[in-house]
Motif scaffolding. Structure first.
Motif, PDB file in Angstrom:
ATOM      1  N   ILE A   1      -0.851   5.143   5.743  1.00  0.00           N
ATOM      2  CA  ILE A   1      -1.091   3.719   5.553  1.00  0.00           C
ATOM      3  C   ILE A   1      -1.210   3.013   6.902  1.00  0.00           C
ATOM      4  O   ILE A   1      -2.129   2.215   7.130  1.00  0.00           O
ATOM      5  CB  ILE A   1       0.055   3.091   4.725  1.00  0.00           C
ATOM      6  CG1 ILE A   1       0.020   3.599   3.285  1.00  0.00           C
ATOM      7  CG2 ILE A   1      -0.032   1.568   4.750  1.00  0.00           C
ATOM      8  CD1 ILE A   1      -1.227   3.218   2.528  1.00  0.00           C
TER       9      ILE A   1
ATOM     10  N   SER B   1       5.268  -0.169   6.335  1.00  0.00           N
ATOM     11  CA  SER B   1       5.026   1.070   5.587  1.00  0.00           C
ATOM     12  C   SER B   1       6.323   1.824   5.321  1.00  0.00           C
ATOM     13  O   SER B   1       6.581   2.298   4.204  1.00  0.00           O
ATOM     14  CB  SER B   1       4.057   1.971   6.359  1.00  0.00           C
ATOM     15  OG  SER B   1       2.818   1.345   6.546  1.00  0.00           O
TER      16      SER B   1
ATOM     17  N   CYS C   1       0.834  -1.211   0.000  1.00  0.00           N
ATOM     18  CA  CYS C   1       0.000   0.000   0.000  1.00  0.00           C
ATOM     19  C   CYS C   1       0.866   1.258   0.000  1.00  0.00           C
ATOM     20  O   CYS C   1       0.533   2.258  -0.650  1.00  0.00           O
ATOM     21  CB  CYS C   1      -0.934   0.002   1.209  1.00  0.00           C
ATOM     22  SG  CYS C   1      -2.262  -1.212   1.124  1.00  0.00           S
ATOM     23  N   ALA C   2       1.974   1.229   0.745  1.00  0.00           N
ATOM     24  CA  ALA C   2       2.862   2.389   0.806  1.00  0.00           C
ATOM     25  C   ALA C   2       3.473   2.686  -0.559  1.00  0.00           C
ATOM     26  O   ALA C   2       3.561   3.848  -0.978  1.00  0.00           O
ATOM     27  CB  ALA C   2       3.962   2.149   1.841  1.00  0.00           C
TER      28      ALA C   2
END
Length: 368
Positions: free
Chosen positions: A301, A325, A149-150
């Motif tokens: 995140i 993250s 996601c990061a």
């Protein structure tokens, strides 16, 4: 007397949780030089306490998960030795990691302790399926999801920034070296001061954002949201960790769960204030170098994933998500320190068996 021992054991666990976990949300603030260590620590403490208080209303399901219910027969849950061994085993594991400067997971230590005591007490009656489904799977997947996601979010933010015409500016550092030159040829020595300038490239924390948005400096906007996102991580940590620790006290029916959550929040804060320096240095300076925007992305995140997990009763680790993250950002900007990451991952792998062995031994000793 036995209830008092249990309460002290849980507070010891809360203290060590604060020492190891308290700074993780604000590590990016400190590493990017947005604020000083003291200001970062104050912000972490304030937001964590806020999250802990809100857990009274928003995260009651985690309270039940970490009482051990469903993992072992209910009759064992009524034995005070069971939660005492879990609390002391997890606390000692985190204490050792904190002294080494390693950011480990309290959740991981608790799961290891639950397994160690449960298996020592009931053997094959221990519910391995629930341990895997409810605890192990979220712990393993959360750091990988955080890293992914990061990376995605950073590319999205970076593309948006470029389209808005916001540029990153770097600087060159001029370092003045002064030295004395002494002439000893004459009876009276001549002292001549000479100086030179050395040009040095600055680190990523010296990058700033140019341009203005609606008349406001884009750098100030990024700093503001970076600061808020760090607070959101602290809030999410308090929301997620406090009920896990308080769940151990459910055996004492005379203890009000709301007051126990508040007491644990207070002791967690004290632990963070007094003993967070080593882990703070690891999280801030040894995983990845980040600028302001990258720090904001990592925090965003972490706060979103941990908060979502808390609302759904999933026992993820703030440590795993936060490190994941930061590491994801390090992959993008190519500043990730793989040697430090390997040490951290090794400490994660060792946390569960060490906690299991310590807590199992404590249970066996108490039982004798």
């Amino acid at each position: 007397m036995i209830n008092l021992i249990l309460i002290l054991a849980v507070l010891f666990l809360a203290f060590n949780n604060g020492a190891n976990d308290n700074f993780k949300g604000v590590a990016t603030l400190y590493s990017s030089k947005t604020v000083s260590y003291k200001k970062a620590l104050f912000w972490a403490t304030t937001t964590t306490i806020s999250g802990s208080i809100c857990s009274i209303f928003l995260a009651k399901s985690l309270l039940k998960n970490f009482s051990g219910k469903g993992l072992v027969p209910d009759v064992l849950l009524l034995n005070p030795i069971f939660p005492i061994s879990i609390a002391i085993g997890a606390a000692l594991t985190i204490f050792i990691a904190t002294k080494s400067g390693m950011p480990v997971s309290t959740t991981h230590a608790l799961v290891g302790s639950l397994f160690g005591v449960g298996f020592m007490a009931v053997g094959n009656e221990f519910n391995f399926k629930k341990l895997t489904d409810a605890f192990i799977v979220p712990l393993l997947t959360s750091p990988l999801l955080a890293s992914l996601c990061a990376v995605v979010l950073y590319y999205l933010f970076s593309t948006t920034r470029k389209k808005l015409g916001i540029k990153k500016e770097s600087c060159l550092c001029l370092i003045e070296d002064s030295y004395a030159k002494i002439n000893c040829n004459s009876f009276v020595s001549d002292v001549k001061i000479e100086s030179s300038l050395t040009i040095s490239s600055c680190t990523s924390v010296s990058e700033t954002y140019s341009n203005r948005i609606l008349g406001v400096s884009s750098q100030k906007i990024v700093n503001f949201f970076h600061f808020i996102s760090a607070g959101a991580v602290g809030f999410a940590r308090g929301l997620n960790d406090t009920p896990k620790i308080a769940g151990i006290l459910l055996i004492i029916t005379s203890v009000n769960s709301n007051w126990s959550l508040f007491a644990i929040a207070l002791v967690m804060a004290i632990g963070g204030i007094l003993n967070a320096k080593k882990v703070a240095n690891t999280m801030s300076n040894k995983i990845s170098a980040m600028n302001f925007g990258q720090g904001f992305t990592a925090n965003l995140i972490t706060s979103l994933l941990v908060s979502t997990a808390s609302f759904n009763g999933l026992p993820v680790s703030t440590t795993h998500v936060s490190v994941g993250s930061i590491f994801g950002i390090g992959l993008v900007n190519q500043s990730a320190d793989y040697k430090t990451i390997l040490k951290i991952v090794t400490s994660w792998v060792l946390t569960l068996p060490i906690a299991a062995i310590i807590s199992g031994f404590i249970f066996y000793t108490f039982k004798l």
